[in-house]
Design an enzyme around this catalytic site. Structure first.
Site, PDB file in Angstrom:
ATOM      1  NE  ARG A  55      41.978  44.613  41.658  1.00 34.92           N
ATOM      2  CZ  ARG A  55      41.794  44.120  40.841  1.00 34.92           C
ATOM      3  NH1 ARG A  55      40.890  42.933  40.917  1.00 34.92           N
ATOM      4  NH2 ARG A  55      42.972  43.593  40.338  1.00 34.92           N
ATOM      5  CE  LYS A 104      54.629  33.215  26.404  1.00 37.02           C
ATOM      6  NZ  LYS A 104      53.391  32.338  26.257  1.00 37.02           N
ATOM      7  N   GLY A 126      49.919  41.988  38.850  1.00 37.05           N
ATOM      8  CA  GLY A 126      49.943  41.547  39.766  1.00 37.05           C
ATOM      9  C   GLY A 126      51.312  40.654  40.294  1.00 37.05           C
ATOM     10  N   GLY A 172      46.668  44.776  33.470  1.00 34.12           N
ATOM     11  CA  GLY A 172      46.713  45.041  31.964  1.00 34.12           C
ATOM     12  C   GLY A 172      46.053  46.876  31.747  1.00 34.12           C
TER      13      GLY A 172
END
Ligand code: AMP
Length: 421
Positions: free
Chosen positions: A35, A220, A378, A401
């Site tokens: 990052r 999920k 990720g 996200g």
């Protein structure tokens, strides 16, 4: 809208929101500097253009000022990549930070301490007792709104222009990611990282070359419903792997999925998705065969079996060879591929083959077919990095996200704040 490439930074102080939320070990050393490296082109652009920079970021989820979340730990790594020494304001608010910012000379760089040492950054009151009444909550929220405004005003007062290069937090409407932009009507812009992320996502969502294939994996389906629904209008095929696939397999009547992870409360939703796909002509691919294990463990016994004939007590942990061959045919025909989520329990080496194979197929599709391949999230990014393949796909997104929300079709607050006048 201003563009970083053409903006004149001469003599200007630029306040730059970066995402330096990097992992640290017990000695406070940076264990992955991706990052930091990703934001360097933007920071260098301002410095080379005759300006100075005020760098702001969060690190972790502190509830107050805490040494372990101090950005001072990452100073040497930033200095190494930036090639210049940094000034450091040990508090992002207050007269010291203000003085340091005001006195910055062209070519100088100032790092502000962790923005989240102040609740104002996120704008949520902290430390309210559990039994607080609704009325008291309302008062605390209103008070926080006032304090947040002062926080934003002070940050904005440090600089002449604002750059948002923090894609990882672009889905948050925080003080430094969105609210501050209002102070810089014609002097705000995206940094290079943000520009790159938006361009890559638009290349997939807005004007892709067809066929477009999305590979979705992970644990999920419930966490990716909105993504699946939005992608239905964009893709020609969708490969659903990982544990998510078992919910679909069961919804199709496959009762013998053993002890595989399955969301029984999402079976209707899975059926709705399959119907929608049929209506829209989107081809869905699930798991044909799987690598099944008799325990969720690295040393479990394994066997290959059809995904709807898993022995009782065994669980599907990875895509089997037939599944991978079928997926490869779809992927090698694609001109655009989007991948989010591992197709197996890739953290355990015996079950990482499928996820690694997807990485190899994406690299081959990129090199051989000129396919545009975008990887995000990720775990998928970790898999690509594990294999040293980051340069063999077209784009690796830095936002988990943020990318998912973009894929849901949401205009991210950090992007909107720069675009709107
Ligand atoms: P998500 O955060 O939803 O993208 O899920 C990522 C997680 O899904 C990873 O930790 C994987 O280990 C897990 N995962 C992928 N495939 C399976 C599977 N077949 N069974 C259980 N977990 C899985």
């Amino acid at each position: 809208m201003q563009q970083i490439d053409s903006y004149n930074f001469t003599g200007k102080r630029a306040i730059v929101r970066v995402d330096f939320n990097v992992p640290l070990n017990a000695n406070f050393e940076v264990t992955d500097d991706t990052r930091i490296r990703a934001a360097i082109p933007t920071l260098k652009k301002v410095l080379m253009g005759g300006g100075s920079i005020i760098i702001m970021s969060h690190l972790g989820r502190p509830k107050a000022a805490e040494n372990k979340y101090s950005l001072k730990h990452i100073i040497p790594v930033i200095e190494k990549h930036l090639g210049t020494s940094l000034l450091f304001a040990p508090d992002c608010m207050g007269p010291q930070a203000e003085d340091m910012a005001k006195n910055l000379q062209p070519g100088q760089a100032l790092l502000l301490e962790n923005l989240r040492f102040y609740a104002e950054e996120e704008g949520k009151p902290r430390g309210l007792p559990d039994d607080v009444s609704d009325e008291e909550k309302k008062v605390a929220k209103a008070l926080m709104k006032e304090k947040q405004k002062l926080f934003v005003d002070q940050l904005a007062s440090y600089a002449d222009c604002y750059i948002n290069d923090a894609f990882g937090t672009a889905h948050r409407a925080h003080a430094s990611t969105a609210m501050i932009a209002k102070h810089f009507s014609n002097d705000k812009m995206f940094g290079y990282l943000m520009e790159g992320e938006i361009k890559a996502l638009e290349q997939v969502l807005q004007n892709p070359q067809h066929p477009v294939v999305a590979i979705l994996g992970g644990a999920k389906i419930s966490s990716k419903i909105a993504v699946v629904e939005n992608l239905m209008d964009k893709v020609d095929s969708m490969i659903i792997g990982g544990a998510m696939a078992f919910t679909f397999i069961k919804a199709m009547g496959g009762t013998s999925i053993g002890a595989s992870l399955c969301e029984d409360d999402q079976l209707d939703l899975a059926r709705t998705i399959m119907n929608k796909a049929q209506e829209k002509g989107v081809e869905l691919f699930f798991l044909g065969d799987v690598v099944a294990a008799d325990a969720f463990a690295i040393d479990a016994n394994t066997q290959i079996c059809p995904s709807d004939q898993i022995p009782e007590g065994w669980m599907g942990m990875d895509a089997g060879p037939d599944s991978l061959r079928a997926w490869e045919m779809v992927l090698m025909d694609a001109k655009t591929i989007l991948w989010n989520g591992p197709v197996g329990v890739f953290e355990m080496l015996p079950f990482a083959k499928g996820t690694h194979r997807i990485t190899e197929i994406l690299a081959a599709a990129t090199a051989q077919n000129g396919c545009f391949t975008l990887v995000g999230g990720g775990d998928s990014v970790a898999a690509v990095n594990q294999m040293g393949y980051a340069n063999k796909v077209s784009y690796v997104s830095t936002g988990g996200g943020a990318m998912l929300e973009y894929l849901e079709g949401i205009e991210l607050p950090g992007i909107k704040a720069i675009r709107e006048q």
